[in-house]
Scaffold this motif. Sequence first.
Motif, PDB file in Angstrom:
ATOM      1  N   PHE A  38      16.430  11.367  12.463  1.00  0.00           N
ATOM      2  CA  PHE A  38      17.696  12.068  12.293  1.00  0.00           C
ATOM      3  C   PHE A  38      18.748  11.277  11.508  1.00  0.00           C
ATOM      4  CE2 PHE A  38      15.781  13.814  16.180  1.00  0.00           C
ATOM      5  CZ  PHE A  38      15.771  15.157  15.835  1.00  0.00           C
ATOM      6  N   PHE A  39      18.530   9.979  11.271  1.00  0.00           N
ATOM      7  CA  PHE A  39      19.543   9.192  10.565  1.00  0.00           C
ATOM      8  C   PHE A  39      19.842   9.729   9.165  1.00  0.00           C
ATOM      9  CE2 PHE A  39      20.846   5.702   7.784  1.00  0.00           C
ATOM     10  CZ  PHE A  39      21.969   5.247   8.450  1.00  0.00           C
ATOM     11  N   PRO A  40      18.829  10.078   8.340  1.00  0.00           N
ATOM     12  CA  PRO A  40      19.158  10.623   7.011  1.00  0.00           C
ATOM     13  C   PRO A  40      19.999  11.888   7.080  1.00  0.00           C
ATOM     14  CG  PRO A  40      16.838  10.024   7.136  1.00  0.00           C
ATOM     15  CD  PRO A  40      17.371   9.951   8.524  1.00  0.00           C
ATOM     16  N   HIS A  41      19.710  12.748   8.059  1.00  0.00           N
ATOM     17  CA  HIS A  41      20.474  13.991   8.188  1.00  0.00           C
ATOM     18  C   HIS A  41      21.885  13.707   8.698  1.00  0.00           C
ATOM     19  CE1 HIS A  41      16.741  16.246   7.569  1.00  0.00           C
ATOM     20  NE2 HIS A  41      16.178  15.382   8.391  1.00  0.00           N
ATOM     21  N   ILE A  42      22.015  12.755   9.637  1.00  0.00           N
ATOM     22  CA  ILE A  42      23.344  12.376  10.119  1.00  0.00           C
ATOM     23  C   ILE A  42      24.164  11.766   8.988  1.00  0.00           C
ATOM     24  CG2 ILE A  42      24.582  10.846  11.703  1.00  0.00           C
ATOM     25  CD1 ILE A  42      22.223  11.120  13.633  1.00  0.00           C
ATOM     26  N   HIS A  43      23.531  10.898   8.186  1.00  0.00           N
ATOM     27  CA  HIS A  43      24.222  10.258   7.068  1.00  0.00           C
ATOM     28  C   HIS A  43      24.679  11.307   6.047  1.00  0.00           C
ATOM     29  CE1 HIS A  43      25.225   7.251   4.085  1.00  0.00           C
ATOM     30  NE2 HIS A  43      24.405   7.818   3.213  1.00  0.00           N
ATOM     31  N   HIS A  44      23.798  12.245   5.731  1.00  0.00           N
ATOM     32  CA  HIS A  44      24.150  13.282   4.770  1.00  0.00           C
ATOM     33  C   HIS A  44      25.261  14.165   5.311  1.00  0.00           C
ATOM     34  CE1 HIS A  44      23.451  15.999   1.392  1.00  0.00           C
ATOM     35  NE2 HIS A  44      23.437  17.012   2.245  1.00  0.00           N
ATOM     36  N   LEU A  45      25.210  14.513   6.618  1.00  0.00           N
ATOM     37  CA  LEU A  45      26.243  15.353   7.218  1.00  0.00           C
ATOM     38  C   LEU A  45      27.583  14.628   7.259  1.00  0.00           C
ATOM     39  CD1 LEU A  45      26.547  18.154   8.538  1.00  0.00           C
ATOM     40  CD2 LEU A  45      26.131  17.056  10.750  1.00  0.00           C
ATOM     41  N   THR A  46      27.543  13.314   7.541  1.00  0.00           N
ATOM     42  CA  THR A  46      28.778  12.527   7.566  1.00  0.00           C
ATOM     43  C   THR A  46      29.428  12.490   6.189  1.00  0.00           C
ATOM     44  OG1 THR A  46      27.851  11.141   9.328  1.00  0.00           O
ATOM     45  CG2 THR A  46      29.752  10.282   8.132  1.00  0.00           C
ATOM     46  N   LYS A  47      28.627  12.318   5.139  1.00  0.00           N
ATOM     47  CA  LYS A  47      29.159  12.310   3.783  1.00  0.00           C
ATOM     48  C   LYS A  47      29.752  13.671   3.425  1.00  0.00           C
ATOM     49  CE  LYS A  47      26.913  10.442   0.444  1.00  0.00           C
ATOM     50  NZ  LYS A  47      25.820  10.112  -0.511  1.00  0.00           N
ATOM     51  N   TRP A  48      29.119  14.741   3.901  1.00  0.00           N
ATOM     52  CA  TRP A  48      29.622  16.080   3.612  1.00  0.00           C
ATOM     53  C   TRP A  48      30.974  16.306   4.284  1.00  0.00           C
ATOM     54  CZ3 TRP A  48      30.725  20.533   6.448  1.00  0.00           C
ATOM     55  CH2 TRP A  48      30.876  21.708   5.709  1.00  0.00           C
ATOM     56  N   PHE A  49      31.082  15.919   5.576  1.00  0.00           N
ATOM     57  CA  PHE A  49      32.352  16.062   6.287  1.00  0.00           C
ATOM     58  C   PHE A  49      33.436  15.196   5.643  1.00  0.00           C
ATOM     59  CE2 PHE A  49      29.952  17.739  10.041  1.00  0.00           C
ATOM     60  CZ  PHE A  49      30.683  18.911  10.174  1.00  0.00           C
ATOM     61  N   LYS A  50      33.057  14.004   5.224  1.00  0.00           N
ATOM     62  CA  LYS A  50      34.025  13.109   4.587  1.00  0.00           C
ATOM     63  C   LYS A  50      34.535  13.698   3.282  1.00  0.00           C
ATOM     64  CE  LYS A  50      34.566   8.362   2.950  1.00  0.00           C
ATOM     65  NZ  LYS A  50      33.893   7.052   2.740  1.00  0.00           N
ATOM     66  N   SER A  51      33.622  14.279   2.505  1.00  0.00           N
ATOM     67  CA  SER A  51      34.039  14.882   1.238  1.00  0.00           C
ATOM     68  C   SER A  51      34.940  16.088   1.458  1.00  0.00           C
ATOM     69  CB  SER A  51      32.812  15.281   0.424  1.00  0.00           C
ATOM     70  OG  SER A  51      32.082  16.302   1.089  1.00  0.00           O
ATOM     71  N   LYS A  52      34.699  16.841   2.565  1.00  0.00           N
ATOM     72  CA  LYS A  52      35.528  18.004   2.845  1.00  0.00           C
ATOM     73  C   LYS A  52      36.883  17.615   3.429  1.00  0.00           C
ATOM     74  CE  LYS A  52      32.574  21.101   1.521  1.00  0.00           C
ATOM     75  NZ  LYS A  52      32.832  21.940   0.327  1.00  0.00           N
ATOM     76  N   ALA A  53      36.875  16.580   4.301  1.00  0.00           N
ATOM     77  CA  ALA A  53      38.109  16.192   4.969  1.00  0.00           C
ATOM     78  C   ALA A  53      39.020  15.357   4.069  1.00  0.00           C
ATOM     79  CB  ALA A  53      37.786  15.415   6.255  1.00  0.00           C
ATOM     80  N   VAL A  54      38.451  14.345   3.442  1.00  0.00           N
ATOM     81  CA  VAL A  54      39.232  13.434   2.619  1.00  0.00           C
ATOM     82  C   VAL A  54      39.395  13.964   1.208  1.00  0.00           C
ATOM     83  CG1 VAL A  54      39.412  11.028   1.827  1.00  0.00           C
ATOM     84  CG2 VAL A  54      38.385  11.537   4.045  1.00  0.00           C
TER      85      VAL A  54
END
Length: 428
Positions: free
Chosen positions: A222-238
């Motif tokens: 699950f780490f690759p999916h968590i990493h990808h999801l974190t980057k997506w949230f970061k791009s949307k939030a920041v």
Amino acid sequence: MAEAGEAAAGPSPPPPPLLLGRARALGELGGGTQASQRLLAYSDALLSIIATVMILPVAHTKIHPDQKLNESVQQLLATKIAVYLMTFLIVTVAWAAHVRLFQVIELIDDVLALLNLACMMLITFLPYTFSLMASFPDVPFGIFMFSSCAVIIGIVQAVIVMYGFHHPYLLNHQIQVSEDQAFYKYHILKIILRGPTLSFFAAIFSFFFVPMSYVFLGLITFFPHIHHLTKWFKSKAVGAEEEVPLESFTFYLNEPLSKERVEAFTDGVYAIVATLLILDICEDNVPDAKEVKEKYHGNLISALNEYGPNFLAYFGSFVTVGLLWFVHHSLFLHVTKTTRLMGLLNNLSLAFIGGLPLAYQLTSNFAKKSHNEIEAIQIIVPFAFLVLRIFVRIALMTIKHVTSLSRRRDNVLEEEEEACLSPPETLS
């Protein structure tokens, strides 16, 4: 001949890496260098087999025939099933990393073929380490063996990468022309060594805190999916834009696996699950020679009559697996491109498909109803599926026919309206 070509090119400016790689590859093709497609197909088949046979230690759990499916048995099976699901997904991660590896390396020689065989030998050892881990979930040695095996597999794959970049003519043509091959090397090593690194920490923590080892092993999936999801949230939030890869091939390595590779691996798992169903028939439904001689007076056909319902149940289970594959095939006819989430869900579905032999065995051994009723249900299910599919086909054809009639009537009405609204033709 290759040396003569290189010598002739000496006085002139150095040729582009792509031309040099092609020339050298063409010179080597007759001497042991070949395309990697067949090796990758062989590795895909082996990895799909290993992922599927992980269920055998669970299915062959030794339970006394008179023992009921009580809480202790349920807990034992639940633990083994949980470990099976985790290790199945870990093998799918290793398969994906192996596919990525041979996206970078397009040609192989004898050394790479032998290194890949060493990697496959270690992967075939995983079911044994899984058996230790599933049978003794609280004992550190089983987790240590499984994790160490995963680490060594990663090291062998890293050696393949280093060897490939040491001989650039084996690499993908786009990497050969790149001026920054070190970037590609770092990128593919990061993909390959992510799982073995987490396995290394799991092996260390197995001697201190076993639950943490299982956390690290679970992160492999699950780490690759968590990493990808974190980057997506970061791009949307920041509002930060995602990093643009240096070259398109790097982006290709970041993309989910192709639809064709996912279908090939899936087909392998379905084929192996369908084949595993015969193992219980071969093991439990062959009469003893002494019993045939004494009880049936040497008449083998009369002895086999008692196992008739089991054979019918086997055919029913086989047809069920085949129909599930057909549903998957029909689904992917409408898929043009896979996504990360789709790949994860597909792997989860394959893990449960791999558990069908266990479900078949538990249904037969711990049936509250009579065995004849259970076998009748197993036989009826695929036929009910076929009948349902026939009804769906008839319904779709009916809807299509009604829709076509409605469209035809609407067209006729439109033509009549246009005829009424159009000016009358001038009579000559």
